[in-house]
Design a protein around this motif. Structure first.
Motif, PDB file in Angstrom:
ATOM      1  N   LYS A   1      -0.284  -8.896  -4.543  1.00  0.00           N
ATOM      2  CA  LYS A   1      -0.928  -7.563  -4.571  1.00  0.00           C
ATOM      3  C   LYS A   1      -2.362  -7.699  -4.047  1.00  0.00           C
ATOM      4  CE  LYS A   1      -3.627  -4.639  -7.315  1.00  0.00           C
ATOM      5  NZ  LYS A   1      -5.017  -4.882  -7.749  1.00  0.00           N
ATOM      6  N   ALA A   2      -3.057  -8.757  -4.493  1.00  0.00           N
ATOM      7  CA  ALA A   2      -4.435  -8.987  -4.037  1.00  0.00           C
ATOM      8  C   ALA A   2      -4.460  -9.183  -2.518  1.00  0.00           C
ATOM      9  CB  ALA A   2      -5.011 -10.223  -4.739  1.00  0.00           C
ATOM     10  N   GLU A   3      -3.522  -9.972  -2.009  1.00  0.00           N
ATOM     11  CA  GLU A   3      -3.472 -10.230  -0.561  1.00  0.00           C
ATOM     12  C   GLU A   3      -3.263  -8.942   0.236  1.00  0.00           C
ATOM     13  OE1 GLU A   3      -0.540 -13.117   0.558  1.00  0.00           O
ATOM     14  OE2 GLU A   3      -1.203 -14.543  -0.952  1.00  0.00           O
TER      15      GLU A   3
ATOM     16  N   VAL B   1      -7.761  -3.405   3.251  1.00  0.00           N
ATOM     17  CA  VAL B   1      -9.193  -3.070   3.322  1.00  0.00           C
ATOM     18  C   VAL B   1      -9.760  -3.483   4.682  1.00  0.00           C
ATOM     19  CG1 VAL B   1     -11.461  -3.764   2.448  1.00  0.00           C
ATOM     20  CG2 VAL B   1      -9.706  -2.979   0.860  1.00  0.00           C
ATOM     21  N   ALA B   2      -9.416  -4.683   5.137  1.00  0.00           N
ATOM     22  CA  ALA B   2      -9.929  -5.124   6.450  1.00  0.00           C
ATOM     23  C   ALA B   2      -9.507  -4.120   7.524  1.00  0.00           C
ATOM     24  CB  ALA B   2      -9.387  -6.517   6.768  1.00  0.00           C
ATOM     25  N   GLU B   3      -8.271  -3.653   7.433  1.00  0.00           N
ATOM     26  CA  GLU B   3      -7.769  -2.712   8.441  1.00  0.00           C
ATOM     27  C   GLU B   3      -8.466  -1.360   8.326  1.00  0.00           C
ATOM     28  OE1 GLU B   3      -3.484  -3.023   8.049  1.00  0.00           O
ATOM     29  OE2 GLU B   3      -3.489  -4.943   9.114  1.00  0.00           O
ATOM     30  N   ARG B   4      -8.758  -0.960   7.091  1.00  0.00           N
ATOM     31  CA  ARG B   4      -9.469   0.317   6.907  1.00  0.00           C
ATOM     32  C   ARG B   4     -10.879   0.235   7.478  1.00  0.00           C
ATOM     33  NH1 ARG B   4      -7.790   4.623   4.742  1.00  0.00           N
ATOM     34  NH2 ARG B   4      -5.610   4.540   4.171  1.00  0.00           N
ATOM     35  N   ILE B   5     -11.521  -0.924   7.270  1.00  0.00           N
ATOM     36  CA  ILE B   5     -12.878  -1.103   7.829  1.00  0.00           C
ATOM     37  C   ILE B   5     -12.815  -0.951   9.358  1.00  0.00           C
ATOM     38  CG2 ILE B   5     -14.738  -2.795   8.200  1.00  0.00           C
ATOM     39  CD1 ILE B   5     -14.147  -3.862   5.348  1.00  0.00           C
ATOM     40  N   ALA B   6     -11.692  -1.405   9.921  1.00  0.00           N
ATOM     41  CA  ALA B   6     -11.526  -1.319  11.384  1.00  0.00           C
ATOM     42  C   ALA B   6     -11.043   0.067  11.823  1.00  0.00           C
ATOM     43  CB  ALA B   6     -10.541  -2.385  11.838  1.00  0.00           C
ATOM     44  N   GLY B   7     -10.958   1.003  10.882  1.00  0.00           N
ATOM     45  CA  GLY B   7     -10.535   2.360  11.234  1.00  0.00           C
ATOM     46  C   GLY B   7      -9.028   2.521  11.290  1.00  0.00           C
ATOM     47  N   GLN B   8      -8.313   1.499  10.861  1.00  0.00           N
ATOM     48  CA  GLN B   8      -6.850   1.612  10.844  1.00  0.00           C
ATOM     49  C   GLN B   8      -6.386   2.194   9.505  1.00  0.00           C
ATOM     50  OE1 GLN B   8      -5.240  -2.236  11.874  1.00  0.00           O
ATOM     51  NE2 GLN B   8      -6.305  -2.314  13.831  1.00  0.00           N
ATOM     52  N   HIS B   9      -5.051   2.221   9.317  1.00  0.00           N
ATOM     53  CA  HIS B   9      -4.537   2.887   8.118  1.00  0.00           C
ATOM     54  C   HIS B   9      -3.884   1.907   7.154  1.00  0.00           C
ATOM     55  CE1 HIS B   9      -5.460   6.783   9.800  1.00  0.00           C
ATOM     56  NE2 HIS B   9      -5.017   6.303  10.946  1.00  0.00           N
ATOM     57  N   GLY B  10      -4.616   0.872   6.771  1.00  0.00           N
ATOM     58  CA  GLY B  10      -4.082  -0.116   5.821  1.00  0.00           C
ATOM     59  C   GLY B  10      -3.580   0.568   4.563  1.00  0.00           C
ATOM     60  N   HIS B  11      -2.452   0.089   4.053  1.00  0.00           N
ATOM     61  CA  HIS B  11      -1.832   0.775   2.918  1.00  0.00           C
ATOM     62  C   HIS B  11      -1.072  -0.234   2.077  1.00  0.00           C
ATOM     63  CE1 HIS B  11       0.248   3.798   0.619  1.00  0.00           C
ATOM     64  NE2 HIS B  11       1.420   3.292   0.987  1.00  0.00           N
ATOM     65  N   VAL B  12      -1.122  -0.064   0.739  1.00  0.00           N
ATOM     66  CA  VAL B  12      -0.327  -0.921  -0.142  1.00  0.00           C
ATOM     67  C   VAL B  12       0.629  -0.017  -0.917  1.00  0.00           C
ATOM     68  CG1 VAL B  12      -0.359  -2.594  -2.023  1.00  0.00           C
ATOM     69  CG2 VAL B  12      -2.273  -2.516  -0.412  1.00  0.00           C
ATOM     70  N   ASN B  13       1.917  -0.327  -0.825  1.00  0.00           N
ATOM     71  CA  ASN B  13       2.924   0.460  -1.529  1.00  0.00           C
ATOM     72  C   ASN B  13       3.165  -0.159  -2.911  1.00  0.00           C
ATOM     73  OD1 ASN B  13       5.092   1.883  -2.423  1.00  0.00           O
ATOM     74  ND2 ASN B  13       6.424   1.454  -0.667  1.00  0.00           N
ATOM     75  N   PHE B  14       2.559   0.451  -3.934  1.00  0.00           N
ATOM     76  CA  PHE B  14       2.665  -0.092  -5.293  1.00  0.00           C
ATOM     77  C   PHE B  14       4.098  -0.028  -5.831  1.00  0.00           C
ATOM     78  CE2 PHE B  14      -1.456  -1.161  -7.361  1.00  0.00           C
ATOM     79  CZ  PHE B  14      -2.236  -1.099  -6.221  1.00  0.00           C
ATOM     80  N   ASN B  15       4.937   0.860  -5.222  1.00  0.00           N
ATOM     81  CA  ASN B  15       6.311   0.994  -5.719  1.00  0.00           C
ATOM     82  C   ASN B  15       7.206  -0.164  -5.310  1.00  0.00           C
ATOM     83  OD1 ASN B  15       5.804   3.502  -6.845  1.00  0.00           O
ATOM     84  ND2 ASN B  15       6.085   4.498  -4.848  1.00  0.00           N
ATOM     85  N   THR B  16       6.743  -0.945  -4.331  1.00  0.00           N
ATOM     86  CA  THR B  16       7.619  -2.031  -3.863  1.00  0.00           C
ATOM     87  C   THR B  16       6.955  -3.401  -4.035  1.00  0.00           C
ATOM     88  OG1 THR B  16       6.823  -1.632  -1.631  1.00  0.00           O
ATOM     89  CG2 THR B  16       8.941  -0.628  -2.216  1.00  0.00           C
TER      90      THR B  16
END
Ligand code: FAD
Ligand code: NAI
Length: 479
Positions: A336-338, A344-359
């Protein structure tokens, strides 16, 4: 200036070092600060996970499982192992080597990815003009400036009030992973993941292990059917689990070889009890770690548990300050941390980083292993969501029989109407590996029928997964 960075990551556990690598891949100038020291005082990146968590616990679980097999299963294969013994010091030494290989591997990866590594404690000095100043206190004190800061400072084991860790008698995970010889009697407070994994290690090596758990339910977050099976199997292995207890006084008696710990507790029936053990592991959860960060200097907001407050995107209350992993809400798991570090790195770059907590998959590395993803049956009932269930036991799986490892089952929960997989629960051999198929299936919103129609190699344990998916539609082929 050389100490000006786009991104400074504080903490090189799985959240921090992975986030740093991803940020560097995305073209940022990145620094990563970590204070963990190895036995020689040098850097030991990898955090709790590498140094006193995931990796060393799995190394000891492997060693103790080999010993257990030699003691209990070799004879079934016609193998005689007379005069079997275990050199605990060597086992611990091997574990330390595995840890060091991982520390060195992470240092190599950071270098390969051009992440500047600073060994020492990072703390906020001030925020000004869209950048932050971070002091590094260590062998070579330094000051860095950063446009973005990612905090990945992890967590620490919680102590029992009045019974601080001395790592000799009263042990956190750190001491529990470094016990020098098998204790005759081991106490464990908390029947969570740490307690069961490390309790299993020392039980397999011959310790009499007693686990004291406050809750009346065993493994409450796990699917009830799996938890019930697990308790039955662990009890058969000799773990004495007492549920619904209230811990009273815990006293360490430090008298040389006779050193011991006494634990007073009230059992589920309300009777006063006393447990005398050689060592006591206290595994009652972990607390977020922000020690030394000097969060006050910049006004970083923490919640009542001491966790850094973040939104769904891991943004804190401060502009361009992010936080990931154990130090924020959500499950305290390395993967989860990874995922948060990458997002976050992708969001800083303006991308749409996302973590799906359901999976996010969960694994408990006991024997048998327990792994799951998605909803439990009791959660679906509580939600009132109509579902279908199907399960398949390993005793009916050819590979499991060949392995001589037949305890447990795979269980699918699928939406009653659409057949979409809502949860998969496994207790059995290699559950940690088998669960990946279920995670992929759920990410792609697969139905149980999809898994049932996929060709699985024979003979494999994964055929039990296919059969459990078939069982949802009541059409198993091998049962
Ligand atoms: P951490 O790994 O805790 O890393 C934080 C790092 O930040 C540390 O190196 C620390 O020294 C550093 N740091 C803190 N403050 C500062 C500062 N101010 N300046 C510089 N450095 C700082 N999870 C799993 O998914 N699978 C498992 O099998 C598993 N097994 C576990 C077994 C045990 C016994 C334990 C205790 C935990 C286990 N976990 C497991 C949980 C896993 O270890 C954590 O979820 C994971 O390490 C969290 O990663 P993190 O990057 O958030 O923090
Ligand atoms: P945990 O949250 O898994 O279990 C703690 C247990 O202690 C709970 O059952 C709780 O009810 C009990 N407890 C709390 N206070 C108590 C008290 N005063 N007396 C008796 N029992 C009490 O925490 P644990 O085992 O310390 O692990 C910490 C974290 O590390 C977990 O949240 C987990 O995410 C992570 N971890 C993950 C592993 C994995 O993924 N395989 C392995 C080990 C740890």
């Amino acid at each position: 200036m050389s100490n000006q960075f786009d991104v400074v990551v504080i903490g090189a556990g799985p959240g921090g070092y992975i986030g740093a690598i991803r940020a560097s891949q995305l073209g940022f100038k990145v620094a990563c600060i970590d204070e963990w020291k190895n036995a020689k005082g040098g850097p030991a990146p990898g955090g709790t996970c590498t140094n006193v968590g995931c990796i060393p616990s799995k190394a000891l679980l492997q060693s103790s499982e080999h010993y257990d097999h030699a003691k209990h299963s070799f004879a079934d294969h016609g193998i005689t192992a007379d005069g079997l013994s275990i050199d605990v010091a060597k086992m611990i030494g091997r574990k330390d080597t595995v840890v060091k290989q991982n520390n060195d591997g992470i240092l190599f990866l950071l270098k390969k990815n051009k992440v500047s590594f600073f060994h020492g404690r990072g703390s906020f000095v001030k925020a000004a003009d869209g950048s932050y100043e971070i002091a590094v206190a260590g062998d070579k004190p330094d000051t860095l400036t950063a446009k973005h800061v990612i905090i990945a400072t992890g967590s620490n084991a919680r102590q029992l009030p009045g019974a601080p860790f001395d790592e000799a008698q009263i042990l956190s995970n750190e001491g529990a992973l470094a016990i020098g010889q098998t204790p005759a009697k081991l106490g464990v407070i908390g029947s969570g993941v740490v307690g069961l994994e490390l309790g299993s290690v020392w039980r397999r090596l011959g310790a009499e292990v007693t686990v004291l758990e406050a809750l009346p339910t065993f493994l409450g977050a796990v699917d009830e059917q799996v938890a019930k099976e697990a308790l039955k199997l662990f009890t058969k292995q000799g773990l004495k689990v007492h549920l619904g207890v209230k811990i009273g006084e815990v006293k360490a008696n430090k008298k040389g070889k006779a050193a011991s710990v006494s634990v007073s507790y009230t059992d589920a029936a309300g009777a006063e009890q006393k447990l005398e053990v050689d060592k006591l592991i206290v595994s009652i959860g972990r607390a977020p770690n922000t020690t030394g960060l000097n969060t006050e200097a910049v006004g970083l907001k923490l919640d009542e548990r001491g966790a850094i407050v973040v939104n769904d995107h891991c943004q804190t209350n401060l502009p361009n300050v992010w936080a990931v992993g154990d130090v924020v809400r959500g499950p305290m798991l390395a993967h989860k941390a990874e995922e948060e570090g990458v997002a976050v790195a992708e969001r800083i770059a303006g991308q749409h980083g996302h973590v799906n907590f359901n999976t996010i998959p969960w694994v408990i590395y006991t024997h048998p292993e327990i792994a799951w993803v998605g909803k439990t049956e009791q959660a679906l009932k509580a939600e009132g969501r109509p579902y279908k269930a199907g399960s398949f036991p390993f005793i009916a799986n050819g590979r499991a029989r060949a392995l001589g490892d037949t305890a447990g089952f795979v269980k699918f929960l699928a939406d009653e109407k659409t057949d979409e997989i809502l949860g998969v629960h496994i207790i059995g051999p290699q559950a940690s590996e088998l669960i990946s198929e279920a995670v992929v299936a759920m990410e792609f919103k697969a139905s149980a029928e999809d898994i049932a129609r996929i060709c699985h190699a024979h003979p494999t344990l994964s055929e039990a997964t296919k059969e459990a998916a078939l069982a949802v539609d009541k059409r198993t082929l091998n049962l």
